[in-house]
Structures are given as C-alpha cells and as structure tokens.
Design a protein around this motif. Structure first.
Motif, PDB file in Angstrom:
ATOM      1  N   UNK A 211       0.831  -1.211   0.000  1.00 49.16           N
ATOM      2  CA  UNK A 211       0.000   0.000   0.000  1.00 49.16           C
ATOM      3  C   UNK A 211       0.862   1.255   0.000  1.00 49.16           C
ATOM      4  N   UNK A 212       1.960   1.244   0.746  1.00 49.98           N
ATOM      5  CA  UNK A 212       2.855   2.401   0.748  1.00 49.98           C
ATOM      6  C   UNK A 212       3.648   2.483  -0.550  1.00 49.98           C
TER       7      UNK A 212
ATOM      8  N   UNK B 202       2.132   7.295  -7.721  1.00 50.53           N
ATOM      9  CA  UNK B 202       2.433   6.633  -9.004  1.00 50.53           C
ATOM     10  C   UNK B 202       3.547   5.600  -8.879  1.00 50.53           C
ATOM     11  N   UNK B 203       3.576   4.927  -7.733  1.00 51.02           N
ATOM     12  CA  UNK B 203       4.532   3.845  -7.559  1.00 51.02           C
ATOM     13  C   UNK B 203       5.882   4.264  -7.022  1.00 51.02           C
ATOM     14  N   UNK B 204       6.044   5.543  -6.690  1.00 46.79           N
ATOM     15  CA  UNK B 204       7.329   5.993  -6.142  1.00 46.79           C
ATOM     16  C   UNK B 204       7.369   5.900  -4.619  1.00 46.79           C
ATOM     17  N   UNK B 205       6.228   5.553  -4.025  1.00 48.54           N
ATOM     18  CA  UNK B 205       6.179   5.419  -2.579  1.00 48.54           C
ATOM     19  C   UNK B 205       5.809   6.711  -1.884  1.00 48.54           C
TER      20      UNK B 205
ATOM     21  N   UNK C 202      -0.972  15.099  -2.288  1.00 49.62           N
ATOM     22  CA  UNK C 202      -1.993  14.974  -3.324  1.00 49.62           C
ATOM     23  C   UNK C 202      -3.148  14.139  -2.797  1.00 49.62           C
ATOM     24  N   UNK C 203      -4.378  14.694  -2.764  1.00 53.77           N
ATOM     25  CA  UNK C 203      -5.504  13.951  -2.187  1.00 53.77           C
ATOM     26  C   UNK C 203      -5.682  12.545  -2.745  1.00 53.77           C
ATOM     27  N   UNK C 204      -5.378  12.350  -4.005  1.00 52.94           N
ATOM     28  CA  UNK C 204      -5.562  11.019  -4.586  1.00 52.94           C
ATOM     29  C   UNK C 204      -4.600   9.996  -3.995  1.00 52.94           C
TER      30      UNK C 204
END
Length: 306
Positions: free
Chosen positions: A199-200, A205-208, A230-232
């Motif tokens: 999850x982390x 976008x996959x950078x953690x 970023x809210x998302x």
C-alpha cells in the motif's frame, strides 16, 4: 387497735407506696427512668467544597458517547452546576446533578472547561479537559518465528497495521501521515531490516510515500511517514492496512538451551526516549490535524526448531 402483724403490714405498704411515687431519683418530671438524650444541633449551612470528577482529562471517541460522568462534592449541597465555556456540541451538563453526558458531534476537539457547583453560601470549581478525537488503532500481524536451542540463532517478523474505527463521523478519514514507535526486549531481539507494505509502495504513481523513514534502535523501532500532498494519494484505513514489515534476529544468549516456545513481548510507545516528540503514536488527517492513536500491545512466540 391494730395487732402487731397488721401494723407492720400497713407500714410496709406505706413505704412501698412512697418509693413508687417518685422521690429524688433521676429522670424527667413524669417520674423515674433514664434522662432524655440531648438533641443534636441543626446542621450548619455551608458552601460546597472539593468538587471533583473521576478524571481531569476526559478522552472521548468521535462518534462515541459519554454517560454517568458524575461529580463528587464535600461540605454543603450544591443547588446548581454550571460550566464555562460550553461543552462540545452534543454534550451537556445536568444543572441539578453535575452529571456530564451526550455524544460529541465534532470529530476533533480539545478544550478545558471550568465546572462550578454553587449554593446560597458559596461555590467550588473543577477544571476538566475534554479531548474528542477519531479512533485509530495500531495492531500487529505476527509472522511465524523460530529459533535454535543449540546456538540461539533465530528470526521473527512483525507487520505493523493501522485501522480506523467506523464510528468516526468522517469515516473513512483521508490520512496523510503516520508515526509510531514499537518497543521490543533489547536482550532478546535485534531489528535488522524492514520492508514497506504494498500500500505504501503504490503511493505517488509507484514511487512510494513523499517521506518515510524507519529508525532501528536496540530496544525499539521508530516509523515516520508523510504519504503525499496529493488527495488522490492519501490513504484510508477502513480495514486493517499494513504499513511496514519489521524483521528481527534473536540474540543467542536467552535462547541457547531453551525448550519449547519462547514468548517475546512488544509494546507500542506513546513517549519514546529515542524521539523528541511528546507522543509517538500519531495520525495526521487531510485537514492537517494530528492526534494520538490507540495501540494494542502483543506477545509473539518463537518456536524451537531443533
């Protein structure tokens, strides 16, 4: 003329009658018996004093309720109770009894209230801090641990998780950051590595996470993370969600020669000596408000494999 026996009989009757008729014995005006006890003086009216409540800091879960939070008071009997400033919306103070009850409607609230008990002769006060917060709770998922009774070598891993209680009015709250400290017996285990949860790793976008760090000390592990701006990429914890897996190796001494399962106790630290912060079990939500979280201590078991 009376005969002698009759004369003595009359004298005896006279003396008996005289004795029953009163005399100088104790008693009230109506005759014999113990004196009446003195009556107690009427109670002296006075102001109430020493007002107290069960605790001076009342923690309330957002969405939860309070009932029967009652005062104790000495000296005079209060006629009325008042509070300043007003209690959080949804909570009330009974003016005649001082009992506090209700369900706070605010999700995050903290303030100190002065409660005063008063009668016609004076008053007494008590300072009560009310802290309303959403309930988040740290728990752990235990992975099987093992050790050798011959050389004491072994390993154990623990996955730290966080869950939000569904009673929270904002459930599920968007969380932007978390920190915790988890203590272990320094004489039995040594933290050696860690792995961030999927999850982390998937954030941003996959950078953690935007920021994350794990500090491993001889007696505890400290975790800090700001997930994103970023809210998302905020996280919610509507279900138990993993944060990090921590891997430990055994310190041989306590395990050499041990037989059977060996328990190891872990404790979440709300005030770690390794950090400058006053509370190390904190959640930060989207509104950039931070508050302490609950945590459940646990015991892991290492099994002997030889």
């Amino acid at each position: 003329m009376y005969s002698l026996p009759k004369f003595f009989l009359l004298v005896c009757i006279f003396l008996i009658t005289l004795g029953c008729g009163g005399g100088s014995g104790g008693g009230d005006e109506t005759g014999g018996g113990a004196p009446n006890p003195p009556t107690s003086p009427p109670p002296v009216d006075e102001a109430p004093c020493n007002l107290t409540y069960p605790v001076s800091e009342l923690f309330v879960q957002a969405g939860g309720s309070v009932s029967g939070f009652s005062p104790a008071v000495d000296c005079g009997i209060p006629d009325t109770y008042t509070v300043n400033p007003d209690l959080p919306v949804g909570m009330e103070l009974a003016a005649d009894t001082g009992v506090i009850s209700g369900s706070p409607l605010e999700e995050i609230y903290i303030d100190t209230h002065t409660i005063t008990a008063t009668n016609g002769f004076g008053s007494t006060s008590f300072e009560l801090t009310i802290d309303v917060r959403p309930l988040f709770e740290f728990t752990a998922e235990l992975n099987p641990g093992s050790y050798s009774g011959l050389d004491g070598s072994g390993s154990l891993s623990v996955t730290a998780q966080l869950t939000e209680d569904a009673l929270n009015p904002g459930f599920p709250d968007p969380v932007i950051g978390v920190n915790f400290s988890l203590a272990h017996p320094a004489s039995m285990l040594n933290p050696v590595s860690f792995t961030y949860s999927p999850e982390l790793e998937a954030l941003n976008s996959g950078t953690g996470p935007m920021f994350v760090d794990v500090l491993m000390y001889p007696g505890e592990v400290v975790f800090y993370s700001i997930f994103s701006v970023t809210p998302s990429d905020y996280l919610d914890f509507a279900v138990p969600t993993s944060l990090v897996e921590i891997n430990y190796e055994t310190i041989p001494g306590p395990f050499v020669g041990s037989v059977g399962d060996v328990p190891v106790d872990f404790e979440w630290q709300d005030n770690s000596p390794e950090t400058p912060t006053p509370n190390d079990l904190y959640i930060t939500i989207e509104t950039v408000e931070a508050f302490p979280a609950n945590a459940v201590d646990f015991t892991a078991t290492l099994q002997r494999i030889d």
